[in-house]
Design a protein around this motif. Structure first.
Motif, mmCIF file in Angstrom:
data_model
loop_
_atom_site.group_PDB
_atom_site.id
_atom_site.type_symbol
_atom_site.label_atom_id
_atom_site.label_comp_id
_atom_site.label_asym_id
_atom_site.label_seq_id
_atom_site.Cartn_x
_atom_site.Cartn_y
_atom_site.Cartn_z
ATOM 1 N N ALA A 43 10.187 -3.539 -14.381
ATOM 2 C CA ALA A 43 9.549 -3.391 -13.067
ATOM 3 C C ALA A 43 8.160 -2.780 -13.197
ATOM 4 C CB ALA A 43 10.422 -2.535 -12.160
ATOM 5 N N VAL A 44 8.044 -1.745 -14.037
ATOM 6 C CA VAL A 44 6.749 -1.103 -14.248
ATOM 7 C C VAL A 44 5.767 -2.081 -14.884
ATOM 8 C CG1 VAL A 44 5.559 0.704 -15.538
ATOM 9 C CG2 VAL A 44 7.717 1.217 -14.382
ATOM 10 N N GLY A 68 0.777 -1.232 0.000
ATOM 11 C CA GLY A 68 0.000 0.000 0.000
ATOM 12 C C GLY A 68 0.802 1.272 0.000
ATOM 13 N N PHE A 69 2.112 1.191 -0.181
ATOM 14 C CA PHE A 69 2.958 2.377 -0.202
ATOM 15 C C PHE A 69 3.281 2.758 -1.650
ATOM 16 C CE2 PHE A 69 3.944 0.116 3.754
ATOM 17 C CZ PHE A 69 3.654 1.108 4.680
ATOM 18 N N LYS A 70 3.248 4.042 -1.939
ATOM 19 C CA LYS A 70 3.635 4.489 -3.272
ATOM 20 C C LYS A 70 5.155 4.553 -3.335
ATOM 21 C CE LYS A 70 2.718 7.947 -6.838
ATOM 22 N NZ LYS A 70 1.977 9.184 -7.195
ATOM 23 N N ILE A 71 5.730 3.935 -4.361
ATOM 24 C CA ILE A 71 7.182 3.847 -4.485
ATOM 25 C C ILE A 71 7.626 4.272 -5.878
ATOM 26 C CG2 ILE A 71 6.993 1.373 -5.048
ATOM 27 C CD1 ILE A 71 9.772 1.012 -3.744
ATOM 28 N N LEU A 105 -0.518 -3.484 -9.505
ATOM 29 C CA LEU A 105 0.118 -2.579 -8.550
ATOM 30 C C LEU A 105 0.592 -1.284 -9.218
ATOM 31 C CD1 LEU A 105 2.318 -5.268 -6.734
ATOM 32 C CD2 LEU A 105 0.120 -4.343 -5.965
ATOM 33 N N GLY A 106 0.131 -1.040 -10.439
ATOM 34 C CA GLY A 106 0.619 0.081 -11.226
ATOM 35 C C GLY A 106 0.408 1.438 -10.594
ATOM 36 N N ASP A 107 -0.657 1.581 -9.803
ATOM 37 C CA ASP A 107 -0.913 2.878 -9.179
ATOM 38 C C ASP A 107 0.103 3.207 -8.098
ATOM 39 O OD1 ASP A 107 -3.112 3.189 -10.791
ATOM 40 O OD2 ASP A 107 -4.551 2.502 -9.285
ATOM 41 N N ASN A 108 0.739 2.172 -7.548
ATOM 42 C CA ASN A 108 1.667 2.378 -6.431
ATOM 43 C C ASN A 108 3.136 2.348 -6.839
ATOM 44 O OD1 ASN A 108 -0.272 2.759 -4.499
ATOM 45 N ND2 ASN A 108 -0.275 0.643 -3.773
ATOM 46 N N LEU A 109 3.445 1.997 -8.071
ATOM 47 C CA LEU A 109 4.834 1.920 -8.510
ATOM 48 C C LEU A 109 5.035 2.762 -9.757
ATOM 49 C CD1 LEU A 109 7.141 -1.161 -8.496
ATOM 50 C CD2 LEU A 109 7.073 0.311 -10.509
ATOM 51 N N VAL A 110 5.937 3.729 -9.630
ATOM 52 C CA VAL A 110 6.204 4.650 -10.737
ATOM 53 C C VAL A 110 7.678 4.552 -11.124
ATOM 54 C CG1 VAL A 110 6.030 7.030 -11.537
ATOM 55 C CG2 VAL A 110 4.493 6.206 -9.729
ATOM 56 N N GLY A 111 7.947 4.382 -12.417
ATOM 57 C CA GLY A 111 9.315 4.223 -12.881
ATOM 58 C C GLY A 111 9.894 5.515 -13.439
#
Length: 500
Positions: free
Chosen positions: A45-46, A29-32, A54-60
């Motif tokens: 990774a994206v 649940g953490f944005k990374i 989990l795309g909303d929480n992981l930004v490349g």
């Protein structure tokens, strides 16, 4: 971008461990934000995050500056890159974009003094730094590793809410804690890996004795390991060993078991060597770990071993596995039971040695490490996770100043109960020509530690004979030197306050 929309943490380095840890953070649940020097790994990774929802929480990001600016203040970046120069280069790059109060956390296997050097350099720029050992491999990183953060306490306070959810969870709580100041987190992870070396070698010796002395086939071996994993030897390494032994060759179906096709040469990445070197520096005996390292070294000279086998066969000495004795079912079961007992007893000695090393370093550096807490955070997620770590925690809870696990009442009782079986296994292995360096070293350590008088008196006399190093007497105070070459002379020198 508004501060509220920024990522709570960043991760730099997207090889297997980094990518899986990033997905773990996002899943909790953490944005990374993630970054890698080569953009293809960022893309991977994206893509994985999108595939797993989990795309909303992981930004490349492919630009380091943009990556850093995407983080909420105080910015916190976990780096997972190869130890040494790559870490320094990554830190240098990040520091160019960071501000006082921001945090860098190295999650790799690093030499603890490098962590302390980097922390001091970054402190001059107002940046906080930690070295955080992460154990559990690919699976642990994705689903919950054991995490050993050491360094700036203020940095830990910022990252704690995240890592306490990301790490493995047990009935004793999350498998992380603030280890201590300086490079203590890296040092504890290093010793964890040293214990891991010992565990793996002990298990391989148990396998060798059962196979070579007992004649057990792979199915019988897998069954024995599964049985052990349901009792006091319950651990990750025993569990995976059972799976390995039962795995049929997937590249050549129908042609036997895969483990029998694997070349008998063991690799290493250095943490076991560091552990042994530190033990020598601190004068702490860790023979189980040291012998496991030696076993890896000797495995590496495969060609020499093959040639040596031929040399001795031509001289009439067959190798241990030339002819396996046929045992009755009852004899096989007795050997399985004995090896189980010997493995457990050896394991106690190995962990005792590792804990003693951590304590010695803690005392030297003034880290004030909690040994029971170290055992607790190893209960889940990490490679050496095992049921009996909970009992190690309880032993240190009973006596925080326990000089050794070997003198804890419960462990002492178990060692006595397994004493005879332990000796039978080592004796049978020696008689059969099967090397059990770590199991034998554990037994020798046990025998030495529980003996009030050792033959070190003769060694000290020899040192005094050839080097005038002096000696102490059991019946007189002070240090003494004798002119040993004149055996009829009573001449000796007594000194006060002089030590060898």
């Amino acid at each position: 971008m508004a501060e509220a929309d920024k990522s709570q943490v960043g991760l730099c380095g997207l090889a297997v461990m980094g990518q899986n840890l990033a997905l773990n953070v996002a899943e909790k649940g953490f944005k990374i934000s993630v970054y890698n020097r080569s953009g293809d790994k960022t893309d991977n990774a994206v893509a994985r995050a999108q595939k797993e929802g989990l795309g909303d929480n992981l930004v490349g990001f492919k630009d380091m500056g943009e990556f850093v600016q995407s983080l909420a203040k105080p910015r916190c970046v976990i780096i997972l890159v190869k130890a040494g120069a790559p870490v320094d280069a990554t830190i240098e790059g990040l520091a160019q974009h960071m501000e006082p109060g921001d945090i860098i956390i190295d999650g790799g296997n690093e030499w603890y003094e490098n962590t302390e050097r980097r922390a001091k350099a970054l402190e001059e720029k107002g940046l906080l730094y930690m070295g955080m050992g992460v154990s559990g491999g690919e699976e642990g990183a994705r689903n919950g590793p054991s995490m050993m953060p050491g360094g700036a306490k203020a940095a830990f306070d910022v990252i704690e809410p995240i890592i306490t959810k990301v790490c493995a969870q047990t009935d004793s709580g999350p498998c992380t804690t603030y280890v201590g100041p300086g490079g203590s987190g890296n040092f504890v992870k290093m010793v964890h890996n040293g214990i891991e070396y010992g565990d793996m070698q002990l298990i391989s010796e148990a396998y060798d004795v059962l196979k070579t002395v007992g004649g057990l086939n792979n199915s019988e071996l897998a069954a024995a390991f599964n049985e052990w994993n349901a009792a006091e030897l319950d651990s990750f390494l025993i569990e995976i060993s059972a799976l390995i032994l039962a795995k049929e060759d997937d590249q050549k179906p129908g042609e036997g078991f895969l483990v029998d096709k694997i070349l008998d040469k063991t690799g290493m990445k250095g943490t076991g060597k560091w552990t042994v070197q530190q033990a020598a520096e601190l004068s702490v005996a860790i023979p189980t770990v040291a012998s496991s390292l030696d076993a890896r070294f000797i495995s590496g000279v495969k060609d020499e071993r093959v040639a040596a086998q031929a040399t001795y066969m031509s001289a009439g000495l067959e190798p241990a596995d030339a002819e396996v004795a046929a045992l009755t079912p009852e004899e096989k079961q007795q050997l399985v039971d004995d090896v189980r007992a010997a493995l457990y007893a050896s394991k106690i000695c190995s962990y005792a040695q590792g804990m003693n090393l951590i304590r010695a370093k803690s005392n030297e550096q003034g880290w004030n490490l909690d040994l029971g807490e170290m055992a607790r955070i190893w209960k889940g997620g990490c490679i050496i996770r095992a049921r009996f770590l909970d009992r190690i925690k309880k032993a240190y809870d009973r006596d925080a100043d326990l000089p050794s696990l070997l003198v804890d009442g419960e462990f002492a009782k178990e060692l006595v109960e397994r004493n005879d079986a332990w000796r039978r296994v080592v004796t049978s292995a020696i008689n059969a020509g099967v090397a059990t360096p770590s199991m034998s070293s554990s037994l020798a350590y046990f025998d030495s530690y529980r003996r009030g008088r050792l033959p070190a008196n003769l060694v000290q006399a020899q040192r005094d004979f050839f080097g005038s190093h002096t000696y102490e007497r059991v019946d007189m105070d002070g240090w003494h030197h004798t002119v040993w070459s004149d055996m009829n002379s009573a001449d000796s020198i007594t000194t006060s306050g002089y030590s060898a």
